[in-house]
Design a protein around this motif. Structure first.
Motif, PDB file in Angstrom:
ATOM      1  N   TYR A 212      -9.311   6.051  -1.316  1.00 25.47           N
ATOM      2  CA  TYR A 212     -10.771   6.219  -1.344  1.00 25.47           C
ATOM      3  C   TYR A 212     -11.242   7.301  -2.315  1.00 25.47           C
ATOM      4  O   TYR A 212     -12.358   7.233  -2.814  1.00 25.47           O
ATOM      5  N   TYR A 213     -10.414   8.340  -2.564  1.00 25.71           N
ATOM      6  CA  TYR A 213     -10.938   9.475  -3.330  1.00 25.71           C
ATOM      7  C   TYR A 213      -9.950  10.084  -4.326  1.00 25.71           C
ATOM      8  O   TYR A 213     -10.227  10.126  -5.517  1.00 25.71           O
ATOM      9  N   ASP A 214      -8.821  10.563  -3.835  1.00 27.43           N
ATOM     10  CA  ASP A 214      -7.926  11.364  -4.675  1.00 27.43           C
ATOM     11  C   ASP A 214      -7.491  10.653  -5.956  1.00 27.43           C
ATOM     12  O   ASP A 214      -7.505  11.253  -7.035  1.00 27.43           O
ATOM     13  N   ASN A 215      -7.093   9.400  -5.855  1.00 28.45           N
ATOM     14  CA  ASN A 215      -6.638   8.677  -7.042  1.00 28.45           C
ATOM     15  C   ASN A 215      -7.773   8.472  -8.044  1.00 28.45           C
ATOM     16  O   ASN A 215      -7.560   8.577  -9.254  1.00 28.45           O
ATOM     17  N   ALA A 216      -8.968   8.202  -7.555  1.00 20.89           N
ATOM     18  CA  ALA A 216     -10.110   8.008  -8.467  1.00 20.89           C
ATOM     19  C   ALA A 216     -10.386   9.286  -9.254  1.00 20.89           C
ATOM     20  O   ALA A 216     -10.606   9.233 -10.471  1.00 20.89           O
ATOM     21  N   VAL A 217     -10.351  10.418  -8.576  1.00 14.33           N
ATOM     22  CA  VAL A 217     -10.602  11.702  -9.261  1.00 14.33           C
ATOM     23  C   VAL A 217      -9.496  11.976 -10.273  1.00 14.33           C
ATOM     24  O   VAL A 217      -9.754  12.490 -11.369  1.00 14.33           O
ATOM     25  N   ARG A 218      -8.279  11.616  -9.930  1.00 12.75           N
ATOM     26  CA  ARG A 218      -7.157  11.819 -10.852  1.00 12.75           C
ATOM     27  C   ARG A 218      -7.257  10.883 -12.069  1.00 12.75           C
ATOM     28  O   ARG A 218      -7.036  11.296 -13.200  1.00 12.75           O
ATOM     29  N   PHE A 219      -7.616   9.628 -11.839  1.00  6.38           N
ATOM     30  CA  PHE A 219      -7.726   8.659 -12.933  1.00  6.38           C
ATOM     31  C   PHE A 219      -8.954   8.877 -13.790  1.00  6.38           C
ATOM     32  O   PHE A 219      -8.957   8.601 -14.984  1.00  6.38           O
ATOM     33  N   PHE A 220     -10.042   9.343 -13.176  1.00  8.13           N
ATOM     34  CA  PHE A 220     -11.325   9.541 -13.847  1.00  8.13           C
ATOM     35  C   PHE A 220     -11.790  10.978 -13.613  1.00  8.13           C
ATOM     36  O   PHE A 220     -12.651  11.206 -12.759  1.00  8.13           O
ATOM     37  N   PRO A 221     -11.233  11.933 -14.340  1.00  8.67           N
ATOM     38  CA  PRO A 221     -11.502  13.349 -14.070  1.00  8.67           C
ATOM     39  C   PRO A 221     -12.979  13.727 -14.040  1.00  8.67           C
ATOM     40  O   PRO A 221     -13.359  14.672 -13.359  1.00  8.67           O
ATOM     41  N   GLY A 222     -13.818  13.045 -14.740  1.00  6.45           N
ATOM     42  CA  GLY A 222     -15.233  13.360 -14.768  1.00  6.45           C
ATOM     43  C   GLY A 222     -15.958  13.100 -13.451  1.00  6.45           C
ATOM     44  O   GLY A 222     -17.127  13.459 -13.306  1.00  6.45           O
ATOM     45  N   LEU A 223     -15.308  12.477 -12.488  1.00  8.82           N
ATOM     46  CA  LEU A 223     -15.947  12.176 -11.214  1.00  8.82           C
ATOM     47  C   LEU A 223     -16.188  13.406 -10.341  1.00  8.82           C
ATOM     48  O   LEU A 223     -17.030  13.398  -9.484  1.00  8.82           O
TER      49      LEU A 223
ATOM     50  N   PHE B 110       0.831  -1.209   0.000  1.00 12.49           N
ATOM     51  CA  PHE B 110       0.000   0.000   0.000  1.00 12.49           C
ATOM     52  C   PHE B 110       0.865   1.257   0.000  1.00 12.49           C
ATOM     53  O   PHE B 110       0.546   2.229  -0.681  1.00 12.49           O
ATOM     54  N   ASP B 111       1.934   1.233   0.759  1.00 15.51           N
ATOM     55  CA  ASP B 111       2.816   2.395   0.808  1.00 15.51           C
ATOM     56  C   ASP B 111       3.483   2.633  -0.546  1.00 15.51           C
ATOM     57  O   ASP B 111       3.504   3.753  -1.059  1.00 15.51           O
ATOM     58  N   GLN B 112       4.003   1.576  -1.142  1.00 16.34           N
ATOM     59  CA  GLN B 112       4.719   1.698  -2.414  1.00 16.34           C
ATOM     60  C   GLN B 112       3.809   2.133  -3.556  1.00 16.34           C
ATOM     61  O   GLN B 112       4.207   2.924  -4.403  1.00 16.34           O
ATOM     62  N   PHE B 113       2.577   1.635  -3.589  1.00 15.98           N
ATOM     63  CA  PHE B 113       1.683   1.888  -4.719  1.00 15.98           C
ATOM     64  C   PHE B 113       0.513   2.806  -4.379  1.00 15.98           C
ATOM     65  O   PHE B 113      -0.474   2.847  -5.100  1.00 15.98           O
ATOM     66  N   GLN B 114       0.644   3.593  -3.323  1.00 18.87           N
ATOM     67  CA  GLN B 114      -0.466   4.412  -2.849  1.00 18.87           C
ATOM     68  C   GLN B 114      -0.997   5.388  -3.882  1.00 18.87           C
ATOM     69  O   GLN B 114      -2.168   5.757  -3.832  1.00 18.87           O
ATOM     70  N   ASP B 115      -0.188   5.792  -4.841  1.00 21.06           N
ATOM     71  CA  ASP B 115      -0.648   6.716  -5.878  1.00 21.06           C
ATOM     72  C   ASP B 115      -1.305   5.998  -7.056  1.00 21.06           C
ATOM     73  O   ASP B 115      -1.739   6.648  -8.007  1.00 21.06           O
ATOM     74  N   GLN B 116      -1.375   4.670  -6.986  1.00 20.01           N
ATOM     75  CA  GLN B 116      -1.933   3.885  -8.082  1.00 20.01           C
ATOM     76  C   GLN B 116      -3.135   3.037  -7.671  1.00 20.01           C
ATOM     77  O   GLN B 116      -3.673   2.305  -8.493  1.00 20.01           O
ATOM     78  N   LEU B 117      -3.545   3.117  -6.428  1.00 12.60           N
ATOM     79  CA  LEU B 117      -4.627   2.274  -5.923  1.00 12.60           C
ATOM     80  C   LEU B 117      -5.925   3.062  -5.796  1.00 12.60           C
ATOM     81  O   LEU B 117      -5.908   4.216  -5.401  1.00 12.60           O
ATOM     82  N   VAL B 118      -7.030   2.412  -6.130  1.00  7.03           N
ATOM     83  CA  VAL B 118      -8.362   2.996  -5.994  1.00  7.03           C
ATOM     84  C   VAL B 118      -9.254   1.939  -5.348  1.00  7.03           C
ATOM     85  O   VAL B 118      -9.273   0.783  -5.769  1.00  7.03           O
TER      86      VAL B 118
END
Length: 107
Positions: free
Chosen positions: A95-106, A27-35
């Protein structure tokens, strides 16, 4: 783009999650890639009340595992497991930040 799905609630072979530190390191290593997400499926004719209850129950179980260090006994694994107690900044990403970054329309 590479999509990776990590199943956290049903480890392969129904084995006990016994390498907590490895999970924390992942989780620490991939925290910017997990949703966070689930693979719950609902079908026409399903009882909406039962679906809502299932969603709540699944989310609460995942929330306890991600957010606390409580000892849990999920039906999907053998024996108790300890919650991860992930940091609030990491949880915010998952929970939130990565999803918004990956899917801007959210937003």
């Amino acid at each position: 783009t590479v999509t990776t799905v990590v199943r956290v609630s049903r480890p392969a072979g129904n084995h006990r999650i016994c390498h907590r530190q490895k999970v924390l390191d992942f989780f620490d290593q991939f925290q910017d890639q997990l949703v966070y997400g689930t693979d719950l499926m609902f079908f026409e004719g399903d009882d909406p009340s039962a679906n809502r209850k299932l969603c709540c129950d699944v989310w609460r179980g995942h929330w306890k595992w991600f957010n606390t260090d409580a000892t849990l006994s999920p039906a999907e694994v053998e024996g108790p497991v300890q919650g991860l107690a992930l940091s609030q900044p990491l949880l915010q990403k998952v929970y939130y930040d990565n999803a918004v970054r990956f899917f801007p329309g959210l937003r």
